[in-house]
Design an enzyme around this catalytic site. Structure first.
Site, PDB file in Angstrom:
ATOM      1  CE1 TYR A 179      -3.460  -2.697   0.690  1.00 32.26           C
ATOM      2  CE2 TYR A 179      -4.624  -0.669   1.212  1.00 32.26           C
ATOM      3  CZ  TYR A 179      -4.647  -2.010   0.904  1.00 32.26           C
ATOM      4  OH  TYR A 179      -5.846  -2.656   0.808  1.00 32.26           O
TER       5      TYR A 179
ATOM      6  CE  LYS B  76       2.136 -17.791  -2.573  1.00 34.19           C
ATOM      7  NZ  LYS B  76       1.273 -18.979  -2.612  1.00 34.19           N
TER       8      LYS B  76
ATOM      9  CG  ASP C  36      -1.678 -20.432  -1.129  1.00 35.69           C
ATOM     10  OD1 ASP C  36      -1.131 -20.379   0.003  1.00 35.69           O
ATOM     11  OD2 ASP C  36      -1.174 -21.045  -2.094  1.00 35.69           O
TER      12      ASP C  36
ATOM     13  CG  ASP D 221      -7.963  -4.875   1.785  1.00 29.48           C
ATOM     14  OD1 ASP D 221      -8.881  -4.374   2.450  1.00 29.48           O
ATOM     15  OD2 ASP D 221      -7.946  -4.868   0.539  1.00 29.48           O
TER      16      ASP D 221
ATOM     17  CG  ASP E  85     -13.454  -7.261   2.517  1.00 29.86           C
ATOM     18  OD1 ASP E  85     -13.216  -6.527   3.491  1.00 29.86           O
ATOM     19  OD2 ASP E  85     -13.943  -6.838   1.454  1.00 29.86           O
TER      20      ASP E  85
HETATM   21  C1  IPM Z   1     -10.309  -1.305   4.167  1.00 27.65           C
HETATM   22  C2  IPM Z   1     -10.579  -0.703   2.814  1.00 27.65           C
HETATM   23  C3  IPM Z   1      -9.413   0.206   2.466  1.00 27.65           C
HETATM   24  C4  IPM Z   1      -8.165  -0.662   2.400  1.00 27.65           C
HETATM   25  C5  IPM Z   1      -9.590   1.017   1.182  1.00 27.65           C
HETATM   26  C6  IPM Z   1     -10.862   1.819   1.198  1.00 27.65           C
HETATM   27  C7  IPM Z   1      -8.409   1.894   0.916  1.00 27.65           C
HETATM   28  O1  IPM Z   1     -10.777  -1.685   1.862  1.00 27.65           O
HETATM   29  O2  IPM Z   1     -10.224  -0.544   5.144  1.00 27.65           O
HETATM   30  O3  IPM Z   1     -10.195  -2.525   4.259  1.00 27.65           O
HETATM   31  O4  IPM Z   1      -7.887  -1.269   1.365  1.00 27.65           O
HETATM   32  O5  IPM Z   1      -7.467  -0.717   3.399  1.00 27.65           O
HETATM   33 MN    MN Z   2     -10.794  -3.708   2.677  1.00 27.66          MN
END
Ligand code: IPM
Ligand code: MN
Length: 377
Positions: free
Chosen positions: A142, A210, A242, A266, A270
């Site tokens: 990032y 990884k 993975d 990240d 999710d």
């Molecule tokens: C998160 C979001 C952010 C990230 C984006 C909006 C930059 O997806 O907080 O997980 O990738 O960190």
């Molecule tokens: Mn995210």
């Protein structure tokens, strides 16, 4: 006691869920005799509209004058055409970087009352699920060197290649790069966070990398193992990313604390949020070296339901609870909020995102009020 909080309500459903979190904090203030002071600040789309910048300098400066930041969500289709460095997301990355918030805590919990919302088979999550993802937040790909350029002719050399004195010839055309990179100290401090968290939980850390491919991951694994030596009570496991992605849906109960880099965190967070079946319930904390922290729901700005009293304010409310726990060291008040949320669910109230036929449908505002009412009750 007085608590100074910077509030960034943000875009989409951000303002309406933050308002409910504040309603709940006000109730906590009454019951426990605290005074919360809020300084409202702009970031994201709202800031672009007002100032042309996603993250005005004044916002950062004022955040630093407060003990913590409570954030709703930023972004929306309105700002999709913005150039990359002027997108609302830049505000999030800028806040993390400039406030030194390197440790992102993302709990993924299946609430007993909402177990049916989990998309996995009952036997996979029997007995409940409580995972804490510790994501490194200010390093890695990032924030590494990045760029794009046009290679003029076949066998051209990119600026990156010249910089690295690795003259790998490229075909003509567009070329872009992002560099994954970690220093020892960056890995060490996030590893410490993960082991400290594990000590207060079930004492298992899974480090995800990884390292079969990436040099930066090899350093990650080495440094995490070295830090582990300071925490002999904690069990450390290493997984390739993975495999970790697969294990999360195959047998998520093996996890207690997961520590990983910025981009893997990240993605895995999710995935983990979906296992709980209720992303509208998940808070997060972003912490630095000291007690200062930024607290925000995991969900985004959900522009499709903004302003309709449909959003689930629980993630924002639980983010306020994390703020009381981590920045203000008020575990009792944090517990009270979490218990109020449990009570709200136990009484059968549900916002649209988690509603099922046999339950009582409530909007954002009623949810906030019902939870606030349960504090100190
Ligand atoms: C998160 C979001 C952010 C990230 C984006 C909006 C930059 O997806 O907080 O997980 O990738 O960190
Ligand atoms: Mn995210």
């Amino acid at each position: 006691m007085d608590f100074n909080i910077a509030v960034i309500r943000g875009d989409g459903i951000g303002p309406e869920v933050v308002d409910q979190a504040i309603l709940v904090l006000e109730k906590v203030g009454k019951v426990y005799s605290h005074r919360f002071k809020y300084e409202y600040l702009l970031a994201g789309g709202a800031a672009i509209d007002e100032t042309g910048e996603p993250l005005p300098k004044a916002t950062i400066k004022k955040c630093k004058n407060n003990a913590a930041v409570l954030l709703g969500a930023v972004g929306g289709p309105k700002w999709d055409a913005q150039p990359n460095d002027k997108r609302p997301e830049k505000a999030i990355l800028g806040l993390r970087e400039q406030l030194g918030l390197f440790a992102n805590l993302r709990p993924a919990i299946v609430w007993d009352e909402l177990a049916a919302a989990c998309p996995l088979k009952d036997e996979i999550i029997a007995g409940g699920l409580d995972i804490l993802i510790v994501r490194e937040l200010t390093g890695g790909i990032y924030f590494g060197p990045k760029g794009s350029e046009v290679i003029a002719e076949a066998s051209g050399i990119s600026k990156l290649a010249s910089h690295l004195s690795k003259e790998k010839p490229l075909p003509a055309g567009r070329f872009a790069y992002d560099v994954e990179q970690y220093s020892e100290s960056e890995i060490e401090r996030i590893a410490v966070t993960a082991f400290e968290m594990a000590m207060k939980r079930n004492k298992v850390v899974t480090s995800v990398d990884k390292s079969n491919v990436l040099e930066s991951s090899r350093l990650w694994r080495t440094v995490v193992s070295e830090v582990h030596a300071r925490y002999p009570e904690v069990k450390l496991e290493n997984l390739y990313v993975d495999n970790a992605a697969m294990q999360l849906v195959r047998s998520p109960k093996q996890f207690d604390v997961i520590v990983t880099n910025n981009i893997f965190g990240d993605i895995l967070s999710d995935e983990a949020s979906q296992i709980t079946g209720s992303i509208g319930m998940l808070p997060s904390a972003s912490l630095g070296e000291k007690s200062f922290g930024l607290y925000e729901p995991i969900h985004g700005s959900a522009p499709d339901i903004a302003g309709q009293d449909k959003a689930n304010p629980v993630a924002a409310i639980l983010s306020a609870a994390m703020m009381l726990r981590y920045t203000f060291d008020r575990a009792e008040e944090a517990d009270a909020i979490e218990k109020a949320v449990e009570g709200f669910l136990a009484k059968g109230y549900r916002t649209p995102d988690i509603h099922t036929e046999d339950k009582i449908l409530v909007g954002t505002k009623d949810a906030g009020k019902l939870i606030a009412d349960l504090i100190g009750a």
